[in-house]
Enzyme design. Structure first.
Site, PDB file in Angstrom:
ATOM      1  N   SER A   9     -61.544   0.361 -80.616  1.00  0.00           N
ATOM      2  CA  SER A   9     -62.463   0.716 -79.534  1.00  0.00           C
ATOM      3  C   SER A   9     -63.360  -0.464 -79.178  1.00  0.00           C
ATOM      4  O   SER A   9     -63.476  -1.424 -79.942  1.00  0.00           O
ATOM      5  CB  SER A   9     -63.303   1.924 -79.954  1.00  0.00           C
ATOM      6  OG  SER A   9     -63.883   1.697 -81.226  1.00  0.00           O
ATOM      7  N   GLU A  11     -67.211  -1.650 -77.477  1.00  0.00           N
ATOM      8  CA  GLU A  11     -68.577  -1.221 -77.131  1.00  0.00           C
ATOM      9  C   GLU A  11     -69.140  -2.065 -75.987  1.00  0.00           C
ATOM     10  O   GLU A  11     -68.979  -3.285 -75.955  1.00  0.00           O
ATOM     11  CB  GLU A  11     -69.466  -1.366 -78.374  1.00  0.00           C
ATOM     12  CG  GLU A  11     -70.885  -0.881 -78.128  1.00  0.00           C
ATOM     13  CD  GLU A  11     -71.685  -0.791 -79.412  1.00  0.00           C
ATOM     14  OE1 GLU A  11     -71.206  -0.170 -80.378  1.00  0.00           O
ATOM     15  OE2 GLU A  11     -72.793  -1.357 -79.439  1.00  0.00           O
ATOM     16  N   ALA A  45     -83.261   3.089 -77.078  1.00  0.00           N
ATOM     17  CA  ALA A  45     -84.104   4.034 -77.818  1.00  0.00           C
ATOM     18  C   ALA A  45     -85.196   4.584 -76.912  1.00  0.00           C
ATOM     19  O   ALA A  45     -85.684   3.891 -76.015  1.00  0.00           O
ATOM     20  CB  ALA A  45     -84.706   3.350 -79.027  1.00  0.00           C
ATOM     21  N   HIS A  70     -73.403   6.546 -76.475  1.00  0.00           N
ATOM     22  CA  HIS A  70     -74.281   6.599 -77.639  1.00  0.00           C
ATOM     23  C   HIS A  70     -75.470   7.469 -77.235  1.00  0.00           C
ATOM     24  O   HIS A  70     -75.840   7.527 -76.059  1.00  0.00           O
ATOM     25  CB  HIS A  70     -74.804   5.211 -77.998  1.00  0.00           C
ATOM     26  CG  HIS A  70     -73.728   4.258 -78.453  1.00  0.00           C
ATOM     27  ND1 HIS A  70     -73.965   3.217 -79.317  1.00  0.00           N
ATOM     28  CD2 HIS A  70     -72.406   4.195 -78.159  1.00  0.00           C
ATOM     29  CE1 HIS A  70     -72.835   2.554 -79.542  1.00  0.00           C
ATOM     30  NE2 HIS A  70     -71.877   3.119 -78.835  1.00  0.00           N
ATOM     31  N   ARG A 100     -80.189   7.446 -84.700  1.00  0.00           N
ATOM     32  CA  ARG A 100     -81.639   7.603 -84.654  1.00  0.00           C
ATOM     33  C   ARG A 100     -82.221   6.654 -83.622  1.00  0.00           C
ATOM     34  O   ARG A 100     -83.094   7.020 -82.845  1.00  0.00           O
ATOM     35  CB  ARG A 100     -82.239   7.278 -86.030  1.00  0.00           C
ATOM     36  CG  ARG A 100     -83.732   7.499 -86.064  1.00  0.00           C
ATOM     37  CD  ARG A 100     -84.377   6.839 -87.263  1.00  0.00           C
ATOM     38  NE  ARG A 100     -84.362   5.390 -87.157  1.00  0.00           N
ATOM     39  CZ  ARG A 100     -84.953   4.584 -88.021  1.00  0.00           C
ATOM     40  NH1 ARG A 100     -85.583   5.077 -89.060  1.00  0.00           N
ATOM     41  NH2 ARG A 100     -84.905   3.270 -87.854  1.00  0.00           N
ATOM     42  N   ASP A 102     -84.201   2.832 -82.768  1.00  0.00           N
ATOM     43  CA  ASP A 102     -85.414   2.198 -83.290  1.00  0.00           C
ATOM     44  C   ASP A 102     -86.517   2.382 -82.270  1.00  0.00           C
ATOM     45  O   ASP A 102     -86.285   2.208 -81.075  1.00  0.00           O
ATOM     46  CB  ASP A 102     -85.170   0.697 -83.522  1.00  0.00           C
ATOM     47  CG  ASP A 102     -84.169   0.480 -84.636  1.00  0.00           C
ATOM     48  OD1 ASP A 102     -84.393   1.022 -85.732  1.00  0.00           O
ATOM     49  OD2 ASP A 102     -83.160  -0.205 -84.397  1.00  0.00           O
ATOM     50  N   PHE A 209     -80.267 -11.782 -84.228  1.00  0.00           N
ATOM     51  CA  PHE A 209     -79.815 -10.392 -84.208  1.00  0.00           C
ATOM     52  C   PHE A 209     -79.527  -9.905 -85.633  1.00  0.00           C
ATOM     53  O   PHE A 209     -79.888  -8.794 -86.024  1.00  0.00           O
ATOM     54  CB  PHE A 209     -78.559 -10.323 -83.338  1.00  0.00           C
ATOM     55  CG  PHE A 209     -78.242  -8.970 -82.825  1.00  0.00           C
ATOM     56  CD1 PHE A 209     -79.211  -8.207 -82.196  1.00  0.00           C
ATOM     57  CD2 PHE A 209     -76.968  -8.443 -82.965  1.00  0.00           C
ATOM     58  CE1 PHE A 209     -78.916  -6.945 -81.722  1.00  0.00           C
ATOM     59  CE2 PHE A 209     -76.663  -7.182 -82.494  1.00  0.00           C
ATOM     60  CZ  PHE A 209     -77.637  -6.437 -81.876  1.00  0.00           C
ATOM     61  N   HIS A 259     -63.960  -1.508 -84.307  1.00  0.00           N
ATOM     62  CA  HIS A 259     -64.815  -1.252 -83.134  1.00  0.00           C
ATOM     63  C   HIS A 259     -65.470  -2.588 -82.782  1.00  0.00           C
ATOM     64  O   HIS A 259     -66.241  -3.136 -83.575  1.00  0.00           O
ATOM     65  CB  HIS A 259     -65.868  -0.206 -83.496  1.00  0.00           C
ATOM     66  CG  HIS A 259     -66.822   0.127 -82.395  1.00  0.00           C
ATOM     67  ND1 HIS A 259     -66.503   0.951 -81.333  1.00  0.00           N
ATOM     68  CD2 HIS A 259     -68.116  -0.247 -82.181  1.00  0.00           C
ATOM     69  CE1 HIS A 259     -67.533   1.080 -80.529  1.00  0.00           C
ATOM     70  NE2 HIS A 259     -68.535   0.356 -81.010  1.00  0.00           N
TER      71      HIS A 259
HETATM   72  C1  LIG Z   1     -72.239   1.584 -84.469  1.00  0.00           C
HETATM   73  C2  LIG Z   1     -73.707   1.462 -84.115  1.00  0.00           C
HETATM   74  C3  LIG Z   1     -74.105   1.733 -82.822  1.00  0.00           C
HETATM   75  C4  LIG Z   1     -75.468   1.651 -82.483  1.00  0.00           C
HETATM   76  N1  LIG Z   1     -75.827   1.943 -81.183  1.00  0.00           N
HETATM   77  C5  LIG Z   1     -77.138   1.976 -80.866  1.00  0.00           C
HETATM   78  C6  LIG Z   1     -77.567   2.374 -79.557  1.00  0.00           C
HETATM   79  O1  LIG Z   1     -76.758   2.653 -78.663  1.00  0.00           O
HETATM   80  N2  LIG Z   1     -78.895   2.423 -79.300  1.00  0.00           N
HETATM   81  C7  LIG Z   1     -79.814   2.129 -80.260  1.00  0.00           C
HETATM   82  O2  LIG Z   1     -81.017   2.219 -79.979  1.00  0.00           O
HETATM   83  N3  LIG Z   1     -79.465   1.729 -81.497  1.00  0.00           N
HETATM   84  C8  LIG Z   1     -78.147   1.654 -81.830  1.00  0.00           C
HETATM   85  N4  LIG Z   1     -77.772   1.279 -83.094  1.00  0.00           N
HETATM   86  C9  LIG Z   1     -78.795   0.861 -84.051  1.00  0.00           C
HETATM   87  C10 LIG Z   1     -79.403   2.049 -84.817  1.00  0.00           C
HETATM   88  O3  LIG Z   1     -80.043   2.921 -83.915  1.00  0.00           O
HETATM   89  C11 LIG Z   1     -80.395   1.486 -85.835  1.00  0.00           C
HETATM   90  O4  LIG Z   1     -79.706   0.826 -86.857  1.00  0.00           O
HETATM   91  C12 LIG Z   1     -81.398   2.484 -86.371  1.00  0.00           C
HETATM   92  O5  LIG Z   1     -82.399   1.749 -87.085  1.00  0.00           O
HETATM   93  C13 LIG Z   1     -80.809   3.474 -87.358  1.00  0.00           C
HETATM   94  O6  LIG Z   1     -80.058   4.427 -86.740  1.00  0.00           O
HETATM   95  P1  LIG Z   1     -79.173   5.449 -87.614  1.00  0.00           P
HETATM   96  O7  LIG Z   1     -78.575   6.393 -86.689  1.00  0.00           O
HETATM   97  O8  LIG Z   1     -78.331   4.728 -88.562  1.00  0.00           O
HETATM   98  O9  LIG Z   1     -80.383   6.164 -88.430  1.00  0.00           O
HETATM   99  P2  LIG Z   1     -80.445   7.075 -89.711  1.00  0.00           P
HETATM  100  O10 LIG Z   1     -79.116   7.445 -90.210  1.00  0.00           O
HETATM  101  O11 LIG Z   1     -81.419   8.148 -89.400  1.00  0.00           O
HETATM  102  O12 LIG Z   1     -81.086   6.082 -90.791  1.00  0.00           O
HETATM  103  C14 LIG Z   1     -82.207   5.288 -90.466  1.00  0.00           C
HETATM  104  C15 LIG Z   1     -82.903   4.827 -91.743  1.00  0.00           C
HETATM  105  O13 LIG Z   1     -83.592   5.937 -92.336  1.00  0.00           O
HETATM  106  C16 LIG Z   1     -83.152   6.157 -93.677  1.00  0.00           C
HETATM  107  N5  LIG Z   1     -83.164   7.605 -93.856  1.00  0.00           N
HETATM  108  C17 LIG Z   1     -82.294   8.507 -93.343  1.00  0.00           C
HETATM  109  N6  LIG Z   1     -82.690   9.764 -93.680  1.00  0.00           N
HETATM  110  C18 LIG Z   1     -83.840   9.630 -94.390  1.00  0.00           C
HETATM  111  C19 LIG Z   1     -84.751  10.540 -94.998  1.00  0.00           C
HETATM  112  N7  LIG Z   1     -84.568  11.872 -94.937  1.00  0.00           N
HETATM  113  N8  LIG Z   1     -85.841  10.039 -95.650  1.00  0.00           N
HETATM  114  C20 LIG Z   1     -86.073   8.704 -95.711  1.00  0.00           C
HETATM  115  N9  LIG Z   1     -85.234   7.779 -95.152  1.00  0.00           N
HETATM  116  C21 LIG Z   1     -84.144   8.251 -94.503  1.00  0.00           C
HETATM  117  C22 LIG Z   1     -81.774   5.510 -93.754  1.00  0.00           C
HETATM  118  O14 LIG Z   1     -81.448   5.124 -95.078  1.00  0.00           O
HETATM  119  C23 LIG Z   1     -81.978   4.314 -92.841  1.00  0.00           C
HETATM  120  O15 LIG Z   1     -82.670   3.295 -93.519  1.00  0.00           O
HETATM  121  C24 LIG Z   1     -76.431   1.301 -83.464  1.00  0.00           C
HETATM  122  C25 LIG Z   1     -76.002   0.991 -84.766  1.00  0.00           C
HETATM  123  C26 LIG Z   1     -74.659   1.067 -85.095  1.00  0.00           C
HETATM  124  C27 LIG Z   1     -74.216   0.728 -86.495  1.00  0.00           C
END
Ligand SMILES: Cc1cc2nc3c(=O)[nH]c(=O)nc-3n(C[C@H](O)[C@H](O)[C@H](O)COP(=O)(O)OP(=O)(O)OC[C@H]3O[C@@H](n4cnc5c(N)ncnc54)[C@H](O)[C@@H]3O)c2cc1C
Length: 287
Positions: A9, A11, A45, A70, A100, A102, A209, A259
């Site tokens: 895929s 992106e 975000a 996303h 999630r 940032d 980055f 990907h």
């Molecule tokens: C394939 C891919 C695509 C992405 N696309 C985008 C995008 O389109 N837009 C964008 O803004 N960002 C994007 N990102 C970046 C991503 O949003 C960031 O890395 C963000 O900081 C974490 O998102 P996540 O979904 O992994 O979060 P989560 O899975 O919620 O984790 C975030 C952090 O919180 C910690 N955590 C989780 N649950 C808990 C809990 N209950 N208590 C304490 N800590 C916890 C985890 O260990 C981690 O350190 C992408 C990243 C990847 C790998």
């Protein structure tokens, strides 16, 4: 596993201007020739690219290709996520990358959802099995994770909440991915975890980055990229060799796909695709 059973895929990010949209259309026409399984489109975000992500996804769909938006939840309300899910559903989109995100600097309110597992759970409650949900995974550990184990358990919670598969942050250490897959299997995470691949086009932007997202540039790669200075031809040639070798190793060891973070550029991704012989994989993939 043959390439036909793997997911390849690409992106993209949504363009900011009409000129950017035109450039992306041209790039997409080239990238579509590679026959990726789907194009994913990032989401700013706090909803900052909300309409542009939707517009880009709909354009891709109109062009006859599968698209996966996303969706990041930080800074968003339940209502705004509900509205977005309904829009995607109404347009027949069935594939999401749930994140999630940032918090942009200056945005103080985290919103309804604190972590991506809460978003995945909400999507499942709202829309049942409509969407194939991908989540993010971090072979080199998310920078904010308290520990590698905490991060692994966070991924496990996303899968338990209903995610179908994961895409990783990019990495250049094959062993980090291999070890991570072993750890996932040890805790019962058995969904496909597709490596995210970042082509190397320049040193300074990659270094910046990588520092932010917690991806390591191994010293032997960093030193060579630094030494090339402004010689982009050498950087790209060296980067292609490094990334081709990484992808070959990943596929040889059974990775369920790749990907590519294209950054809306055609050249490096296309060359990698050709070098890896992925064109033959085509769109004949999983049901
Ligand atoms: C394939 C891919 C695509 C992405 N696309 C985008 C995008 O389109 N837009 C964008 O803004 N960002 C994007 N990102 C970046 C991503 O949003 C960031 O890395 C963000 O900081 C974490 O998102 P996540 O979904 O992994 O979060 P989560 O899975 O919620 O984790 C975030 C952090 O919180 C910690 N955590 C989780 N649950 C808990 C809990 N209950 N208590 C304490 N800590 C916890 C985890 O260990 C981690 O350190 C992408 C990243 C990847 C790998």
């Amino acid at each position: 596993m043959t390439n036909k059973l793997r997911n390849f895929s690409l992106e993209l990010f949504p363009p900011q201007t009409p000129e950017g949209a035109e450039k992306l259309r041209a790039a997409r026409a080239q990238l579509a020739l590679l026959k990726p399984r789907f194009f994913s489109v990032t989401f700013g975000a706090g909803g900052s690219t909300r309409d542009r992500t939707l517009d880009t996804v709909l354009e891709i769909q109109r062009e006859g290709h599968a698209a996966a938006p996303h969706l990041s939840c930080i800074g968003s309300t339940r209502e705004s996520i509900h509205t977005i899910l309904e829009q995607y559903r109404a347009h027949g989109i069935r594939h999401l990358v749930a994140l999630r995100g940032d918090l942009p600097s200056g945005m103080a309110r985290p919103g309804t959802f604190r972590y991506a597992n809460e978003l995945v759970q909400f999507i499942r409650i709202e829309t049942g099995a409509w969407f194939h949900i991908e989540v993010a995974a971090y072979p080199e550990v998310h920078p904010q994770a308290k520990s590698p184990l905490d991060d692994l358990l966070a991924l496990q919670r996303k899968i338990e909440a209903g995610a179908d598969s994961a895409i990783t942050q990019y990495f250049y250490n094959f062993d980090a991915y291999a070890h991570f897959i072993d750890e996932c299997q040890a805790v019962g995470i058995n969904v496909p975890i597709v490596p995210g691949i970042m082509p190397i086009s320049s040193f300074s932007s990659l270094a910046r980055f990588s520092d932010n997202c917690g991806a390591e540039i191994p010293r032997w790669i960093r030193k060579r990229l630094e030494a090339y200075g402004d010689d982009t031809t050498s950087i790209r040639a060296f980067g292609l060799d490094v990334v081709t070798h990484l992808c070959e190793k990943l596929l040889a060891q059974g990775a369920p796909g790749l990907h590519f973070y294209t950054l809306n550029q055609v050249g490096l991704t296309s060359t990698l695709w050709q070098r890896l012989g992925l064109s033959a994989a085509g769109a004949e993939t999983l049901p």
